[in-house]
Motif scaffolding. Structure first.
Motif, PDB file in Angstrom:
ATOM      1  N   ASP A  43      -1.107  11.477 -14.555  1.00  0.00           N
ATOM      2  CA  ASP A  43      -1.881  12.661 -14.933  1.00  0.00           C
ATOM      3  C   ASP A  43      -3.317  12.569 -14.430  1.00  0.00           C
ATOM      4  N   VAL A  44      -3.894  11.384 -14.478  1.00  0.00           N
ATOM      5  CA  VAL A  44      -5.256  11.211 -13.980  1.00  0.00           C
ATOM      6  C   VAL A  44      -5.302  11.491 -12.482  1.00  0.00           C
ATOM      7  N   LYS A  45      -4.330  11.003 -11.742  1.00  0.00           N
ATOM      8  CA  LYS A  45      -4.274  11.265 -10.300  1.00  0.00           C
ATOM      9  C   LYS A  45      -4.190  12.759 -10.017  1.00  0.00           C
ATOM     10  N   GLU A  46      -3.425  13.474 -10.825  1.00  0.00           N
ATOM     11  CA  GLU A  46      -3.302  14.914 -10.643  1.00  0.00           C
ATOM     12  C   GLU A  46      -4.656  15.601 -10.810  1.00  0.00           C
ATOM     13  N   VAL A  47      -5.428  15.153 -11.800  1.00  0.00           N
ATOM     14  CA  VAL A  47      -6.751  15.728 -12.011  1.00  0.00           C
ATOM     15  C   VAL A  47      -7.668  15.412 -10.834  1.00  0.00           C
ATOM     16  N   ILE A  48      -7.708  14.152 -10.423  1.00  0.00           N
ATOM     17  CA  ILE A  48      -8.570  13.750  -9.312  1.00  0.00           C
ATOM     18  C   ILE A  48      -8.207  14.527  -8.043  1.00  0.00           C
ATOM     19  N   ASP A  49      -6.923  14.631  -7.758  1.00  0.00           N
ATOM     20  CA  ASP A  49      -6.469  15.347  -6.556  1.00  0.00           C
ATOM     21  C   ASP A  49      -6.884  16.811  -6.597  1.00  0.00           C
ATOM     22  N   GLU A  50      -6.767  17.438  -7.762  1.00  0.00           N
ATOM     23  CA  GLU A  50      -7.123  18.851  -7.884  1.00  0.00           C
ATOM     24  C   GLU A  50      -8.632  19.059  -7.721  1.00  0.00           C
ATOM     25  N   LEU A  51      -9.412  18.173  -8.291  1.00  0.00           N
ATOM     26  CA  LEU A  51     -10.872  18.274  -8.150  1.00  0.00           C
ATOM     27  C   LEU A  51     -11.293  18.095  -6.695  1.00  0.00           C
ATOM     28  N   GLU A  52     -10.648  17.171  -6.011  1.00  0.00           N
ATOM     29  CA  GLU A  52     -10.956  16.967  -4.594  1.00  0.00           C
ATOM     30  C   GLU A  52     -10.518  18.170  -3.761  1.00  0.00           C
ATOM     31  N   LYS A  53      -9.375  18.724  -4.084  1.00  0.00           N
ATOM     32  CA  LYS A  53      -8.878  19.911  -3.389  1.00  0.00           C
ATOM     33  C   LYS A  53      -9.853  21.080  -3.529  1.00  0.00           C
ATOM     34  N   LEU A  54     -10.444  21.220  -4.718  1.00  0.00           N
ATOM     35  CA  LEU A  54     -11.396  22.305  -4.973  1.00  0.00           C
ATOM     36  C   LEU A  54     -12.805  21.980  -4.465  1.00  0.00           C
ATOM     37  N   GLY A  55     -13.023  20.745  -4.024  1.00  0.00           N
ATOM     38  CA  GLY A  55     -14.328  20.347  -3.505  1.00  0.00           C
ATOM     39  C   GLY A  55     -15.376  20.132  -4.581  1.00  0.00           C
ATOM     40  N   ILE A  56     -14.935  19.818  -5.802  1.00  0.00           N
ATOM     41  CA  ILE A  56     -15.889  19.650  -6.911  1.00  0.00           C
ATOM     42  C   ILE A  56     -15.796  18.264  -7.548  1.00  0.00           C
ATOM     43  N   ARG A  57     -15.100  17.331  -6.890  1.00  0.00           N
ATOM     44  CA  ARG A  57     -14.908  16.000  -7.481  1.00  0.00           C
ATOM     45  C   ARG A  57     -16.225  15.331  -7.821  1.00  0.00           C
ATOM     46  N   GLN A  58     -17.242  15.503  -6.995  1.00  0.00           N
ATOM     47  CA  GLN A  58     -18.507  14.804  -7.208  1.00  0.00           C
ATOM     48  C   GLN A  58     -19.438  15.512  -8.183  1.00  0.00           C
ATOM     49  N   ASN A  59     -19.007  16.640  -8.723  1.00  0.00           N
ATOM     50  CA  ASN A  59     -19.868  17.375  -9.654  1.00  0.00           C
ATOM     51  C   ASN A  59     -20.012  16.664 -11.002  1.00  0.00           C
ATOM     52  N   SER A  60     -19.016  15.915 -11.394  1.00  0.00           N
ATOM     53  CA  SER A  60     -19.023  15.235 -12.697  1.00  0.00           C
ATOM     54  C   SER A  60     -18.513  13.809 -12.545  1.00  0.00           C
ATOM     55  N   LEU A  61     -19.017  12.926 -13.389  1.00  0.00           N
ATOM     56  CA  LEU A  61     -18.415  11.604 -13.495  1.00  0.00           C
ATOM     57  C   LEU A  61     -17.095  11.743 -14.245  1.00  0.00           C
ATOM     58  N   ILE A  62     -16.100  10.974 -13.822  1.00  0.00           N
ATOM     59  CA  ILE A  62     -14.802  11.016 -14.478  1.00  0.00           C
ATOM     60  C   ILE A  62     -14.574   9.696 -15.215  1.00  0.00           C
ATOM     61  N   GLU A  63     -14.363   9.814 -16.525  1.00  0.00           N
ATOM     62  CA  GLU A  63     -14.111   8.656 -17.378  1.00  0.00           C
ATOM     63  C   GLU A  63     -12.681   8.723 -17.898  1.00  0.00           C
ATOM     64  N   VAL A  64     -12.031   7.582 -17.982  1.00  0.00           N
ATOM     65  CA  VAL A  64     -10.707   7.521 -18.601  1.00  0.00           C
ATOM     66  C   VAL A  64     -10.784   6.607 -19.812  1.00  0.00           C
ATOM     67  N   SER A  65      -9.995   6.953 -20.836  1.00  0.00           N
ATOM     68  CA  SER A  65     -10.017   6.178 -22.066  1.00  0.00           C
ATOM     69  C   SER A  65      -8.704   6.363 -22.800  1.00  0.00           C
ATOM     70  N   GLY A  66      -8.288   5.327 -23.504  1.00  0.00           N
ATOM     71  CA  GLY A  66      -7.084   5.408 -24.326  1.00  0.00           C
ATOM     72  C   GLY A  66      -5.901   4.708 -23.703  1.00  0.00           C
TER      73      GLY A  66
END
Length: 277
Positions: A214-237
């Motif tokens: 699921d995390v990969k899906e989010v990262i891939d979508e953010l990169e596809k939209l060109g907004i990956r660098q707009n926010s830091l991405i944290e994972v937890s749990g």
């Protein structure tokens, strides 16, 4: 921290150390040391040194915080009144053993991901009143301390979101009511919420309890939209030493692990008074 230590000592002493007062000659001067019976990363030795010196115990030698120690190492040596040393013994050992345990766990996890551009962080899942000591242990061990307290930054969690219609509404309300000087982080559980929060200016988006897929899906979508660098991405749990590399390899920025403080094992140290005197 000083007030907390003062309370710890008062709690331990009660109405007086009746054993030491009954057995130990008043004013008796002794030499002693703190010895490791374990291996790991040392943390809190400066705090213990200051505590001993405040009670008139002369500290003659002490190791530096952050060094790797092993069984048999002398961590500190000192000379002073026996009754005072015995009064401080358990509080001092409890603190330094726990802090060193946290530092050791932090160091272990930080080393696991040392080849990746990612930061391991602790959380506020600590025992009451000793959070700042745990945070110090995290720092010594090489992990990020995350928030010290609720005023450090805005962190919108599930129960905050439950009072709003959606994560996006909670984020927009926070942006409207928060100073520019404070970062805003929001916890999300779905791809769509992650994307919306990145689009709308969250400084940090925490992907809560998402598996690597699921995390990969989010990262891939953010990169596809060109907004990956707009926010830091944290994972937890649910992140352990067995799966942490799966997350680090995805390119996340922060991996936060509550177990560094709520489940780390205290190291085993002993205070010894020289019997030859």
């Amino acid at each position: 921290m000083d007030k907390i230590i003062e309370y710890m000592l008062a709690e331990d002493e009660g109405f007086g150390d009746i054993t030491s007062n009954a057995v130990v000659e008043e004013g008796k001067i002794v030499n002693g040391c703190i010895v490791s019976k374990d291996e790991g990363i040392l943390a809190g030795i400066d705090i213990v040194r200051d505590l001993f010196e405040e009670y008139g115990v002369e500290v003659k030698f002490w190791m530096k915080d952050g060094v790797r120690i092993t069984s048999g190492d002398i961590l500190m040596s000192f000379v002073g009144e026996a009754r005072k040393i015995l009064l401080l013994e358990r509080t001092a050992l409890n603190l330094i053993m726990r802090m060193s345990g946290v530092a050791t766990a932090a160091n272990h996890y930080a080393k696991l991901v040392s080849n990746f551009d990612v930061r391991v962080a602790g959380t506020r899942k600590t025992s009451p009143a000793i959070g700042k000591f745990d945070k110090y242990g995290l720092k010594v061990g090489g992990a990020d301390t995350h928030r010290f307290s609720l005023d450090d930054m805005v962190l919108i969690k599930d129960n905050h979101i439950a009072t709003c219609k959606s994560p996006l509404e909670a984020l927009l309300r926070a942006k409207q009511n928060t100073s520019f000087s404070k970062k805003i982080e929001i916890e999300v559980e779905t791809l769509s919420d992650a994307v919306e929060c990145v689009k709308n200016g969250a400084d940090i988006v925490m992907l809560d309890n998402m598996g690597p897929t699921d995390v990969k899906e989010v990262i891939d979508e953010l990169e596809k939209l060109g907004i990956r660098q707009n926010s830091l991405i944290e994972v937890s749990g649910g992140i352990t030493e067995d799966n942490i590399l799966d997350y680090a390899d995805l390119g996340v920025d922060i991996i936060s692990i509550g177990a560094l403080t709520h489940s780390s094992r205290s190291l085993n140290f002993s205070l010894r008074i020289d019997q030859s005197q």
